[in-house]
Write a protein that holds these residues in place. Structure first.
Motif, PDB file in Angstrom:
ATOM      1  N   ALA A 137       7.565 -35.197 -22.109  1.00 33.21           N
ATOM      2  CA  ALA A 137       8.822 -34.940 -21.396  1.00 33.21           C
ATOM      3  C   ALA A 137       8.661 -33.800 -20.394  1.00 33.21           C
ATOM      4  N   VAL A 138       7.934 -32.745 -20.775  1.00 32.41           N
ATOM      5  CA  VAL A 138       7.700 -31.628 -19.862  1.00 32.41           C
ATOM      6  C   VAL A 138       6.936 -32.107 -18.626  1.00 32.41           C
ATOM      7  N   ILE A 139       5.900 -32.912 -18.844  1.00 36.87           N
ATOM      8  CA  ILE A 139       5.096 -33.418 -17.726  1.00 36.87           C
ATOM      9  C   ILE A 139       5.963 -34.267 -16.794  1.00 36.87           C
ATOM     10  N   LEU A 140       6.785 -35.147 -17.361  1.00 39.35           N
ATOM     11  CA  LEU A 140       7.647 -36.019 -16.551  1.00 39.35           C
ATOM     12  C   LEU A 140       8.665 -35.195 -15.769  1.00 39.35           C
ATOM     13  N   LEU A 141       9.256 -34.185 -16.409  1.00 36.69           N
ATOM     14  CA  LEU A 141      10.226 -33.332 -15.720  1.00 36.69           C
ATOM     15  C   LEU A 141       9.574 -32.595 -14.559  1.00 36.69           C
ATOM     16  N   ARG A 142       8.356 -32.128 -14.761  1.00 37.74           N
ATOM     17  CA  ARG A 142       7.658 -31.412 -13.689  1.00 37.74           C
ATOM     18  C   ARG A 142       7.303 -32.332 -12.530  1.00 37.74           C
ATOM     19  N   LYS A 143       7.217 -33.623 -12.799  1.00 31.20           N
ATOM     20  CA  LYS A 143       6.936 -34.595 -11.747  1.00 31.20           C
ATOM     21  C   LYS A 143       8.211 -35.216 -11.175  1.00 31.20           C
ATOM     22  N   GLY A 144       9.378 -34.819 -11.713  1.00 33.63           N
ATOM     23  CA  GLY A 144      10.639 -35.361 -11.227  1.00 33.63           C
ATOM     24  C   GLY A 144      10.873 -36.802 -11.622  1.00 33.63           C
ATOM     25  N   ARG A 145      10.292 -37.232 -12.741  1.00 28.01           N
ATOM     26  CA  ARG A 145      10.429 -38.619 -13.207  1.00 28.01           C
ATOM     27  C   ARG A 145      11.605 -38.748 -14.195  1.00 28.01           C
ATOM     28  N   PRO A 146      12.138 -39.953 -14.407  1.00 30.06           N
ATOM     29  CA  PRO A 146      13.173 -40.171 -15.435  1.00 30.06           C
ATOM     30  C   PRO A 146      12.634 -39.788 -16.814  1.00 30.06           C
ATOM     31  N   VAL A 147      13.430 -39.108 -17.616  1.00 25.01           N
ATOM     32  CA  VAL A 147      12.948 -38.581 -18.887  1.00 25.01           C
ATOM     33  C   VAL A 147      13.769 -39.057 -20.077  1.00 25.01           C
ATOM     34  N   LEU A 148      14.912 -39.720 -19.832  1.00 26.06           N
ATOM     35  CA  LEU A 148      15.788 -40.147 -20.928  1.00 26.06           C
ATOM     36  C   LEU A 148      15.085 -41.068 -21.926  1.00 26.06           C
ATOM     37  N   PRO A 149      14.260 -42.050 -21.482  1.00 32.11           N
ATOM     38  CA  PRO A 149      13.584 -42.910 -22.465  1.00 32.11           C
ATOM     39  C   PRO A 149      12.682 -42.144 -23.433  1.00 32.11           C
ATOM     40  N   VAL A 150      12.237 -40.941 -23.028  1.00 30.41           N
ATOM     41  CA  VAL A 150      11.408 -40.107 -23.902  1.00 30.41           C
ATOM     42  C   VAL A 150      12.273 -39.193 -24.765  1.00 30.41           C
ATOM     43  N   LEU A 151      13.364 -38.687 -24.197  1.00 29.13           N
ATOM     44  CA  LEU A 151      14.203 -37.718 -24.903  1.00 29.13           C
ATOM     45  C   LEU A 151      14.872 -38.307 -26.137  1.00 29.13           C
ATOM     46  N   THR A 176      13.131 -26.484 -19.785  1.00 29.03           N
ATOM     47  CA  THR A 176      14.140 -25.808 -18.969  1.00 29.03           C
ATOM     48  C   THR A 176      13.547 -25.330 -17.660  1.00 29.03           C
ATOM     49  N   HIS A 177      12.373 -24.718 -17.725  1.00 25.34           N
ATOM     50  CA  HIS A 177      11.706 -24.251 -16.519  1.00 25.34           C
ATOM     51  C   HIS A 177      11.328 -25.423 -15.616  1.00 25.34           C
ATOM     52  N   ALA A 178      10.838 -26.489 -16.207  1.00 22.07           N
ATOM     53  CA  ALA A 178      10.421 -27.654 -15.423  1.00 22.07           C
ATOM     54  C   ALA A 178      11.597 -28.281 -14.686  1.00 22.07           C
ATOM     55  N   LYS A 179      12.766 -28.284 -15.338  1.00 21.66           N
ATOM     56  CA  LYS A 179      13.950 -28.882 -14.721  1.00 21.66           C
ATOM     57  C   LYS A 179      14.465 -28.045 -13.564  1.00 21.66           C
ATOM     58  N   LYS A 180      14.287 -26.718 -13.649  1.00 23.57           N
ATOM     59  CA  LYS A 180      14.798 -25.830 -12.607  1.00 23.57           C
ATOM     60  C   LYS A 180      13.901 -25.813 -11.383  1.00 23.57           C
ATOM     61  N   ASN A 181      12.608 -25.993 -11.578  1.00 24.87           N
ATOM     62  CA  ASN A 181      11.663 -25.895 -10.466  1.00 24.87           C
ATOM     63  C   ASN A 181      11.578 -27.203  -9.688  1.00 24.87           C
ATOM     64  N   PRO A 182      11.184 -27.162  -8.413  1.00 20.80           N
ATOM     65  CA  PRO A 182      11.023 -28.392  -7.622  1.00 20.80           C
ATOM     66  C   PRO A 182       9.928 -29.273  -8.225  1.00 20.80           C
ATOM     67  N   PRO A 183      10.064 -30.594  -8.126  1.00 24.14           N
ATOM     68  CA  PRO A 183       9.034 -31.496  -8.676  1.00 24.14           C
ATOM     69  C   PRO A 183       7.686 -31.238  -8.009  1.00 24.14           C
ATOM     70  N   GLU A 184       6.639 -31.273  -8.828  1.00 21.92           N
ATOM     71  CA  GLU A 184       5.288 -31.074  -8.284  1.00 21.92           C
ATOM     72  C   GLU A 184       4.730 -32.400  -7.803  1.00 21.92           C
ATOM     73  N   LEU A 185       3.906 -32.330  -6.778  1.00 23.03           N
ATOM     74  CA  LEU A 185       3.289 -33.540  -6.253  1.00 23.03           C
ATOM     75  C   LEU A 185       2.160 -33.980  -7.168  1.00 23.03           C
ATOM     76  N   ASP A 186       1.972 -35.302  -7.278  1.00 25.80           N
ATOM     77  CA  ASP A 186       0.857 -35.827  -8.062  1.00 25.80           C
ATOM     78  C   ASP A 186      -0.449 -35.544  -7.338  1.00 25.80           C
ATOM     79  N   GLU A 187      -1.406 -35.022  -8.082  1.00 25.13           N
ATOM     80  CA  GLU A 187      -2.759 -34.897  -7.557  1.00 25.13           C
ATOM     81  C   GLU A 187      -3.536 -36.105  -8.041  1.00 25.13           C
ATOM     82  N   GLU A 188      -3.748 -37.038  -7.140  1.00 23.70           N
ATOM     83  CA  GLU A 188      -4.297 -38.324  -7.553  1.00 23.70           C
ATOM     84  C   GLU A 188      -5.709 -38.504  -7.033  1.00 23.70           C
TER      85      GLU A 188
END
Length: 568
Positions: free
Chosen positions: A478-492, A544-556
Motif C-alpha cells: 500500500a505504501v508503494i502504491l500510494l507513493r506512485k499515486g496508484r489506487p490503493v483501496l483493493p489493498v486496504l 500518511t507521508h506517502a499520501k501527502k507527497n507528490p506521486p513519484e515517477l516510475d523508474e523503469e
C-alpha cells in the motif's frame, strides 16, 4: 448438500477471479509491462537469478507456497461447519490472496528482486525492517520445523509413500538437465516426468518401506526428520534450475492431476456433504469462530508465507514482468483449489454424520489424516481406484508438497540470515547461513525430546503470525502504491481485515496460553504482538507521508533494440 454444488461454485469463483479481477489488478493497479527488464535478466547469475519459462516458474511458486498447510487448515476448520470454511477459502482466494501474492511479486520485481524484509526498510523504515525480519524468521522457523515433523509422520504412517517421495528427487534432477542442458521440449519433459512420478507411486504402493523402530539410536520418525533437514540443506544451496525448479514444476503437474482425480470423482459419485453447514454441537474447548477461522485457514485463503516466497525466489526468476499475473495470482488460485478439495474431502468423504463426528472430537482434529481418509473414499467410490492406492496417491501428494515447501523454506531462511548478517556488518556466506538455519530448526525440533516433537512446539502461533505477516506485506504494498499515486483501496480492505483478525487472535491466544500456564508460547506471543503493533504504527506513518507527497515517477528499466537495459 451435494458436494458437486460446492465444487462447481467454488471452482467457478476462482477461475472468474483469475480471468477478470487479476486482469484488472495487472492493468490498473500494478501496471505490468512486457518491456520491463526483470532482475532475472539484469542480475542473472545462473544460481538464484535465472530467467524461467512462466509455466515452470508457476510450478515452483505454486508448490512452494502450497505445502500441507492448505490441506491442514481447512481440514481442521470444518469443525465450525463447511459454510464458514467454504466462504473464507473462495472469497479469500479471489480478493485477498491474489492481490497479496501478485503484489509481493511485483514489488520485489520492481526493486531488483529484493525480499519483502529488505523493501520494508526502504519504505517503512529501519526499525520496521528489523521487526519485519523477526516475524519472517519466526514464520519460516515454524514452517521448516513443523513440516519436517509432518512429513516424517506421513512417511512412517504411510510407508507406501516413501519410494515416490524420494524417487521424485531423482526425477526432478533429470528434468532439470533435460530442460536447461539438453533443451528438450517442455511438453515432452512434462509427460515423461509425470509418467515417471506416477510409476513411482505404483511401485511404492506395491513395495512399502517400513523402517525398524530404532536406527542409529533414533526412532523412525526422528531418523526421517534428520534426513529431511540434511537433504533440504543441500537443496537450498544448489542452483534453482538443478533441483528446486524442476521438482516444484513436476509436483505442480502431479497436484493438478491429483486434484483432477479428486474433483472428477466428486462429479461421478456426487457424495453428500454429511458435515453440518454450521456446527451447533462443537466439542468442549473449541475456540470461537471469529477470529480463529481466519488464522486456522491461512494458506488456501491468504498467507504471509506466499509473500516471502514471491519476493525471495520467484521474483528472481521472472522472464517477463507480465508473467507475474500467471505465476502470482494463478498460483493463489491453485492453492485455493487445493483448500477447496480439502473441504470437500473432509465433509463429504464420510458415510454418516456419526462417522464425521468420530473424527472431529476436538479442535485440532482432522488434518492431513482426515483428508487422506475422506479423499481416498471419494476417489474409490467415483473412479473405482482401490482404497489403498487412492490413499497412497493423496498421501504422496501431501508429502511432496510439504517437502517442496520445506526446500524453499530453508533457502528463504538462509536469505534472511544473510540479510541479518549484512545489517550487522557481517559477511555470512551461503554455507554458514545454511548451517545456522539447520542448527536453529533442528534445535527447536529436538529441543523438547529425541522424538522430534519440538517441531510442533510453536506451531499454535503459526496461523496468527502468518496472517499478521500477510497484513504487514499488504501494508508495504500500500505504501508503494500510494507513493506512485496508484489506487490503493483493493489493498486496504484485506490489509485492515487481516491486521484486525490477526491481532485479535494473538490476544485471544495470549489468554489461552496464560490459562494453561504455557509461559514459553505466552512470551513468544507477546513478542510477536509488540513487533506487529510497532510495524503497523510505522506503516501508518509511512502511508500518511506517502499520501501527502507528490506521486513519484516510475523508474523503469526497459529493453532497447539492442537487447540492453537503460534507465528512463
Amino acid at each position: 448438500m451435494n458436494s458437486i454444488v460446492l465444487a462447481v461454485v467454488g471452482v467457478a469463483m476462482m477461475i472468474l477471479g483469475y480471468l477478470l479481477y487479476s486482469k484488472y489488478l495487472a492493468r490498473r493497479i500494478y501496471k505490468l509491462q512486457d518491456s520491463f527488464v526483470t532482475p532475472a535478466h539484469e542480475l542473472g547469475d545462473g544460481v538464484d537469478y535465472v530467467p524461467t519459462n512462466k509455466y515452470v516458474l508457476w510450478g515452483h511458486h505454486f508448490t512452494s507456497v502450497a505445502g500441507a498447510a492448505p490441506i491442514v487448515g481447512p481440514a481442521i476448520a470444518v469443525i465450525w461447519g463447511w459454510v464458514p470454511a467454504f466462504l473464507w477459502v473462495t472469497i479469500g482466494t479471489v480478493f485477498f490472496a491474489g492481490i497479496h501474492d501478485l503484489g509481493a511479486l511485483w514489488a520485489s520485481n520492481r526493486h531488483k528482486g529484493k525480499s519483502i524484509g529488505s523493501l520494508s526498510g526502504q519504505y517503512i523504515g529501519h526499525r520496521g525492517r528489523n521487526l519485519f525480519l523477526v516475524v519472517i524468521f519466526l514464520v519460516l522457523l515454524m514452517v521448516n520445523a513443523a513440516f519436517a515433523v509432518v512429513i516424517a509422520g506421513l512417511l512412517v504412517g504411510t510407508p507406501t509413500a516413501v519410494i515416490p517421495t524420494w524417487g521424485a528427487i531423482a526425477v526432478a534432477l533429470l528434468i532439470g538437465q533435460a530442460i536447461y542442458r539438453f533443451k528438450w521440449n517442455l511438453a515432452v519433459v512434462s509427460v515423461v516426468g509425470v509418467v515417471a512420478l506416477y510409476s513411482l507411486i505404483l511401485i511404492g504402493d506395491r513395495f512399502p518401506v517400513v523402517l525398524p523402530e530404532t536406527i542409529l539410536g533414533l526412532s523412525a520418525t526422528a531418523f526421517w526428520i534428520v534426513v529431511l533437514f540434511l537433504y533440504a540443506g543441500v537443496a537450498s544451496v544448489l542452483p534453482v534450475w538443478m533441483l528446486l525448479q524442476p521438482r516444484d514444476y513436476i509436483n505442480g503437474l502431479q497436484l493438478f492431476i491429483a486434484l483432477g482425480i479428486l474433483y472428477g470423482s466428486v462429479l461421478i459419485s456426487a457424495p453428500t456433504v454429511v458435515a453440518p453447514a454450521f456446527n451447533d454441537s462443537l466439542p468442549e474447548g473449541t475456540p470461537s469462530l471469529v477470529p480463529l477461522l481466519f488464522v486456522t485457514i491461512a494458506c488456501g485463503a491468504i498467507s504471509g508465507f506466499h509473500g516471502i516466497v514471491a519476493s525471495g525466489t520467484s521474483s528472481k526468476q521472472l522472464d517477463k514482468e507480465t508473467d507475474a499475473r500467471f505465476v502470482g495470482y494463478f498460483g493463489a488460485v491453485g492453492e485455493g483449489l487445493l483448500a477447496l478439495g480439502a473441504i470437500i474431502a473432509t465433509t463429504a468423504g464420510f458415510r454418516t454424520i456419526a462417522d464425521w463426528e468420530a473424527v472431529y472430537t476436538a479442535f485440532g482434529q482432522g488434518g492431513v489424516a482426515a483428508f487422506v481418509q475422506g479423499g481416498g473414499a471419494i476417489v474409490n467410490q467415483g473412479l473405482g481406484i482401490p482404497a489403498g492406492l487412492s490413499a497412497t496417491i493423496l498421501a504422496t501428494m501431501a508429502v511432496l508438497f510439504a517437502a517442496t515447501t520445506m526446500d524453499t523454506g530453508i533457502r528463504l531462511q538462509r536469505f534472511v540470515v544473510q540479510e541479518a548478517g549484512h545489517i550487522l556488518g557481517l559477511n555470512v556466506g551461503k554455507a554458514l547461513a545454511t548451517v545456522i538455519v539447520l542448527a536453529v530448526a533442528m534445535g527447536l525440533t529436538f529441543g523438547a525430546g529425541a522424538d522430534g516433537s519440538g517441531g510442533l512446539l510453536i506451531w499454535p502461533l503459526f496461523g496468527t503470525t502468518n496472517q499478521l505477516l500477510a497484513g504487514l506485506t499488504l501494508s508495504m504494498i500500500a505504501v508503494i502504491l500510494l507513493r506512485k499515486g496508484r489506487p490503493v483501496l483493493p489493498v486496504l480492505v484485506p490489509l485492515v481485515f487481516l491486521l484486525v483478525m490477526s491481532v485479535y487472535a494473538l490476544i485471544v491466544q495470549m489468554g489461552q496460553f496464560y490459562a494453561t500456564e504455557n509461559w514459553f508460547l505466552l512470551v513468544l506471543d507477546v513478542i510477536i504482538l509488540i513487533a506487529a503493533v510497532w510495524v503497523i504504527f510505522e506503516s501508518v506513518i509511512a502511508m500518511t507521508h506517502a499520501k501527502k507527497n507528490p506521486p513519484e515517477l516510475d523508474e523503469e528499466r526497459v529493453s532497447t533494440s539492442a537487447g540492453e537495459a537503460r534507465e528512463l
